[in-house]
Scaffold this motif. Structure first.
Motif, mmCIF file in Angstrom:
data_model
loop_
_atom_site.group_PDB
_atom_site.id
_atom_site.type_symbol
_atom_site.label_atom_id
_atom_site.label_comp_id
_atom_site.label_asym_id
_atom_site.label_seq_id
_atom_site.Cartn_x
_atom_site.Cartn_y
_atom_site.Cartn_z
ATOM 1 N N THR A 10 37.107 8.408 -14.674
ATOM 2 C CA THR A 10 37.022 9.816 -14.832
ATOM 3 C C THR A 10 36.566 10.373 -16.150
ATOM 4 N N ILE A 11 37.155 9.789 -17.080
ATOM 5 C CA ILE A 11 37.110 10.104 -18.421
ATOM 6 C C ILE A 11 35.623 9.742 -18.868
ATOM 7 N N GLU A 12 35.288 8.486 -18.489
ATOM 8 C CA GLU A 12 33.862 7.897 -18.672
ATOM 9 C C GLU A 12 33.027 8.908 -18.060
ATOM 10 N N LYS A 13 33.121 9.227 -16.786
ATOM 11 C CA LYS A 13 32.217 10.229 -16.316
ATOM 12 C C LYS A 13 31.905 11.614 -16.982
ATOM 13 N N ILE A 14 33.059 12.185 -17.539
ATOM 14 C CA ILE A 14 33.067 13.452 -18.310
ATOM 15 C C ILE A 14 32.189 13.134 -19.255
ATOM 16 N N ALA A 15 32.410 12.031 -20.211
ATOM 17 C CA ALA A 15 31.745 11.714 -21.314
ATOM 18 C C ALA A 15 30.151 11.443 -20.823
ATOM 19 N N GLU A 16 29.691 11.076 -19.797
ATOM 20 C CA GLU A 16 28.403 10.955 -19.469
ATOM 21 C C GLU A 16 27.773 12.204 -19.113
ATOM 22 N N LEU B 193 40.069 17.501 -34.911
ATOM 23 C CA LEU B 193 40.357 18.677 -35.471
ATOM 24 C C LEU B 193 39.194 19.337 -36.166
ATOM 25 N N ASP B 194 38.404 18.485 -36.905
ATOM 26 C CA ASP B 194 37.131 19.057 -37.632
ATOM 27 C C ASP B 194 35.959 19.348 -36.666
ATOM 28 N N SER B 195 35.985 18.855 -35.386
ATOM 29 C CA SER B 195 35.048 18.684 -34.577
ATOM 30 C C SER B 195 34.408 20.262 -33.987
ATOM 31 N N SER B 196 32.956 20.188 -34.250
ATOM 32 C CA SER B 196 32.304 21.530 -33.868
ATOM 33 C C SER B 196 32.309 21.967 -32.417
ATOM 34 N N VAL B 197 32.421 20.932 -31.522
ATOM 35 C CA VAL B 197 32.395 20.930 -29.974
ATOM 36 C C VAL B 197 33.774 20.617 -29.555
ATOM 37 N N PRO B 198 34.115 21.062 -28.303
ATOM 38 C CA PRO B 198 35.219 20.907 -27.596
ATOM 39 C C PRO B 198 35.532 19.380 -27.685
ATOM 40 N N LYS C 19 27.876 18.079 -25.668
ATOM 41 C CA LYS C 19 28.241 19.495 -25.494
ATOM 42 C C LYS C 19 29.899 19.254 -25.670
ATOM 43 N N VAL C 20 30.454 18.103 -25.399
ATOM 44 C CA VAL C 20 31.986 17.788 -25.617
ATOM 45 C C VAL C 20 31.992 16.380 -26.221
ATOM 46 N N LYS C 21 33.135 16.123 -27.109
ATOM 47 C CA LYS C 21 33.346 14.918 -27.643
ATOM 48 C C LYS C 21 34.534 14.361 -26.817
ATOM 49 N N VAL C 22 34.311 13.148 -26.256
ATOM 50 C CA VAL C 22 35.303 12.527 -25.381
ATOM 51 C C VAL C 22 35.699 11.258 -25.973
ATOM 52 N N GLY C 23 37.117 11.296 -25.900
ATOM 53 C CA GLY C 23 37.478 9.754 -26.708
ATOM 54 C C GLY C 23 38.890 9.538 -26.190
ATOM 55 N N LYS C 24 39.473 8.298 -26.365
ATOM 56 C CA LYS C 24 40.705 7.784 -26.195
ATOM 57 C C LYS C 24 41.529 7.218 -27.277
#
Length: 110
Positions: free
Chosen positions: A42-48, A18-23, A53-58
């Motif tokens: 797919t999720i790992e590829k997006i993170a790489e 919620l407080d992230s400055s990036v998507p 520019k984007v925070k990716v998590g599970k």
């Protein structure tokens, strides 16, 4: 570390998402879910690919029930995309990487 998939929990949800400055892309999953395992690469590829520019998590829905319940997560895998602390997209099921890239493109992330 750029390009790593983070672990989101009920405890760190506000600070990480919620407080992230990036998507933020959040993959709601569980260890027993076959389609969730299919989506993981797919999720790992997006993170790489998108790095800082984007925070990716599970978020493991078996270990964290408050947040998924509050967001009406009724099926997994469900991936939510947040920008500015607000949900801007919801992808249910196993989706190709292009669907995620299209969403990020609409948010101005290239």
């Amino acid at each position: 570390m750029a390009g790593s998939v983070k672990e989101f929990t009920d405890a760190n949800w506000k600070s990480e998402v919620l407080d992230s400055s990036v998507p933020v892309i959040v993959d709601f999953w569980a260890p027993w879910c076959g389609p969730c395992r299919m989506l993981a690469p797919t999720i790992e590829k997006i993170a790489e690919e998108f790095g800082d520019k984007v925070k990716v998590g599970k978020m493991n829905t078996d270990e964290n029930s408050d947040t998924p319940g509050g967001l009406r997560i009724s099926a997994i895998p469900t991936v939510l995309v947040f920008q500015g602390g607000k949900e801007v997209d919801r992808l249910v099921g196993v989706n190709p990487i292009n669907k995620f890239k299209d969403t990020l493109g609409k948010l101005g992330v290239a």
